[in-house]
Design a protein around this motif. Sequence first.
Motif, PDB file in Angstrom:
ATOM      1  N   LYS A 154       0.826  -1.213   0.000  1.00 48.66           N
ATOM      2  CA  LYS A 154       0.000   0.000   0.000  1.00 48.66           C
ATOM      3  C   LYS A 154       0.859   1.261   0.000  1.00 48.66           C
ATOM      4  O   LYS A 154       0.624   2.193  -0.786  1.00 48.66           O
ATOM      5  N   LEU A 155       1.865   1.303   0.867  1.00 44.88           N
ATOM      6  CA  LEU A 155       2.714   2.485   0.965  1.00 44.88           C
ATOM      7  C   LEU A 155       3.559   2.671  -0.301  1.00 44.88           C
ATOM      8  O   LEU A 155       3.747   3.796  -0.767  1.00 44.88           O
ATOM      9  N   ALA A 156       4.050   1.557  -0.835  1.00 41.47           N
ATOM     10  CA  ALA A 156       4.837   1.636  -2.074  1.00 41.47           C
ATOM     11  C   ALA A 156       3.982   2.180  -3.213  1.00 41.47           C
ATOM     12  O   ALA A 156       4.449   2.993  -4.025  1.00 41.47           O
ATOM     13  N   LYS A 157       2.740   1.746  -3.273  1.00 41.77           N
ATOM     14  CA  LYS A 157       1.842   2.234  -4.322  1.00 41.77           C
ATOM     15  C   LYS A 157       1.618   3.738  -4.195  1.00 41.77           C
ATOM     16  O   LYS A 157       1.566   4.461  -5.206  1.00 41.77           O
ATOM     17  N   GLN A 158       1.511   4.229  -2.969  1.00 45.26           N
ATOM     18  CA  GLN A 158       1.352   5.666  -2.763  1.00 45.26           C
ATOM     19  C   GLN A 158       2.577   6.431  -3.260  1.00 45.26           C
ATOM     20  O   GLN A 158       2.450   7.518  -3.834  1.00 45.26           O
ATOM     21  N   VAL A 159       3.746   5.855  -3.045  1.00 51.34           N
ATOM     22  CA  VAL A 159       4.970   6.474  -3.559  1.00 51.34           C
ATOM     23  C   VAL A 159       4.911   6.560  -5.080  1.00 51.34           C
ATOM     24  O   VAL A 159       5.168   7.611  -5.673  1.00 51.34           O
ATOM     25  N   MET A 160       4.553   5.448  -5.715  1.00 51.80           N
ATOM     26  CA  MET A 160       4.527   5.444  -7.177  1.00 51.80           C
ATOM     27  C   MET A 160       3.458   6.372  -7.724  1.00 51.80           C
ATOM     28  O   MET A 160       3.654   7.033  -8.751  1.00 51.80           O
ATOM     29  N   GLU A 161       2.330   6.467  -7.051  1.00 53.86           N
ATOM     30  CA  GLU A 161       1.266   7.382  -7.492  1.00 53.86           C
ATOM     31  C   GLU A 161       1.737   8.831  -7.475  1.00 53.86           C
ATOM     32  O   GLU A 161       1.288   9.648  -8.288  1.00 53.86           O
ATOM     33  N   SER A 162       2.649   9.149  -6.561  1.00 49.50           N
ATOM     34  CA  SER A 162       3.156  10.524  -6.476  1.00 49.50           C
ATOM     35  C   SER A 162       4.154  10.830  -7.583  1.00 49.50           C
ATOM     36  O   SER A 162       4.479  11.996  -7.826  1.00 49.50           O
ATOM     37  N   VAL A 163       4.644   9.790  -8.260  1.00 54.74           N
ATOM     38  CA  VAL A 163       5.659   9.954  -9.299  1.00 54.74           C
ATOM     39  C   VAL A 163       5.091   9.735 -10.692  1.00 54.74           C
ATOM     40  O   VAL A 163       5.322  10.515 -11.621  1.00 54.74           O
ATOM     41  N   ASP A 164       4.326   8.654 -10.849  1.00 54.09           N
ATOM     42  CA  ASP A 164       3.811   8.276 -12.168  1.00 54.09           C
ATOM     43  C   ASP A 164       2.480   7.545 -11.961  1.00 54.09           C
ATOM     44  O   ASP A 164       2.460   6.331 -11.745  1.00 54.09           O
ATOM     45  N   GLU A 165       1.382   8.286 -12.000  1.00 51.32           N
ATOM     46  CA  GLU A 165       0.069   7.706 -11.725  1.00 51.32           C
ATOM     47  C   GLU A 165      -0.287   6.613 -12.719  1.00 51.32           C
ATOM     48  O   GLU A 165      -0.911   5.608 -12.352  1.00 51.32           O
ATOM     49  N   GLU A 166       0.115   6.778 -13.965  1.00 53.46           N
ATOM     50  CA  GLU A 166      -0.224   5.785 -14.985  1.00 53.46           C
ATOM     51  C   GLU A 166       0.504   4.465 -14.723  1.00 53.46           C
ATOM     52  O   GLU A 166      -0.097   3.396 -14.776  1.00 53.46           O
ATOM     53  N   PHE A 167       1.791   4.544 -14.401  1.00 47.96           N
ATOM     54  CA  PHE A 167       2.550   3.318 -14.129  1.00 47.96           C
ATOM     55  C   PHE A 167       2.090   2.676 -12.819  1.00 47.96           C
ATOM     56  O   PHE A 167       2.176   1.448 -12.662  1.00 47.96           O
ATOM     57  N   ALA A 168       1.599   3.485 -11.894  1.00 49.17           N
ATOM     58  CA  ALA A 168       1.095   2.958 -10.622  1.00 49.17           C
ATOM     59  C   ALA A 168      -0.056   1.985 -10.836  1.00 49.17           C
ATOM     60  O   ALA A 168      -0.316   1.110 -10.005  1.00 49.17           O
ATOM     61  N   GLU A 169      -0.749   2.139 -11.963  1.00 52.81           N
ATOM     62  CA  GLU A 169      -1.847   1.229 -12.289  1.00 52.81           C
ATOM     63  C   GLU A 169      -1.385   0.044 -13.134  1.00 52.81           C
ATOM     64  O   GLU A 169      -2.128  -0.915 -13.312  1.00 52.81           O
ATOM     65  N   ARG A 170      -0.158   0.114 -13.655  1.00 55.78           N
ATOM     66  CA  ARG A 170       0.314  -0.908 -14.583  1.00 55.78           C
ATOM     67  C   ARG A 170       1.299  -1.906 -13.993  1.00 55.78           C
ATOM     68  O   ARG A 170       1.378  -3.049 -14.448  1.00 55.78           O
ATOM     69  N   TYR A 171       2.109  -1.486 -13.019  1.00 57.76           N
ATOM     70  CA  TYR A 171       3.155  -2.416 -12.575  1.00 57.76           C
ATOM     71  C   TYR A 171       2.518  -3.650 -11.942  1.00 57.76           C
ATOM     72  O   TYR A 171       1.472  -3.586 -11.297  1.00 57.76           O
ATOM     73  N   THR A 172       3.154  -4.768 -12.162  1.00 56.16           N
ATOM     74  CA  THR A 172       2.581  -6.048 -11.726  1.00 56.16           C
ATOM     75  C   THR A 172       3.343  -6.694 -10.574  1.00 56.16           C
ATOM     76  O   THR A 172       2.897  -7.715 -10.054  1.00 56.16           O
TER      77      THR A 172
END
Length: 275
Positions: A149-167
């Motif tokens: 959850k916390l890692a996803k929040q980090v990625m959302e702050s950097v690249d919202e599109e990739f935050a939905e794509r990384y697997t």
Amino acid sequence: AVRDPTLLRSQLECWSTTKLRRRLVADFGQEPLPENCSRSDVMDQLLTLYAKESSNTYEDEVINPQCQQGMRKVIRTSGILIKDASLLDNLLLALTEWKNGWTNKNNERTAIHAENYMILTSPASWENLGRNKRQKAEAKLNANGTIWKLAKQVMESVDEEFAERYTALAVTHNFIGSPHIDRQNIGPFYGLSLGDFDDGTGGIMVECSARIVAHNNTKNRVARVDGRFPHWVAPYDNENKQRFSVIFYQTMGKYEQIGTSVFNLCDDDDFLREV
């Protein structure tokens, strides 16, 4: 076997024999070697040519091709600074609790030199898994839900599109060296590191070309790197310091063609030096 990341040979071993052959021709102007030449012969010739170049630069030093250090130009660049200090603090706390939960080392990727290494996968990647593997992946994700959850929040702050794509997330503790290529990745990854290791150390090194590598500063920062090029962790004081990393990557979806290995180069000449 664990590769010594300071050796040029270790950095080149990641490449296929075909890639090494192409480098001899394209970057060193050599005639193509006969098809019956072994990988060892190809590597020996390539290392000898690198050693000759280094000898021309460092005239007073006798260089053994097999044991030569990776004396290539280093470009220093930094990832995007994560300004939410409380988010990083909470993630570091979760990573520390994860590390402390193991009495012995927990390394899910044995070819990598790390005290702890764990892979978490997204539910979207479980589609083709059998029942048992799916249950194990789900249980692991649930057990480490705070990190995810916390890692996803980090990625959302950097690249919202990739935050939905990384697997997947690769979660590591005191990852050391380990030159490798991520052959399952379908595009570049993002990397973040946290801990008390010294600033300017422990970045992600990645090959840019035959004669250039990049040192990506990822401490409290997120850098985009293409792991389909040889990459490894730069030295840091792993005996006395802690370094955690979180790697966001994608193994399913639309394949992204390989281009450059780094994406956020700094134009400041102070960031360019040879080692």
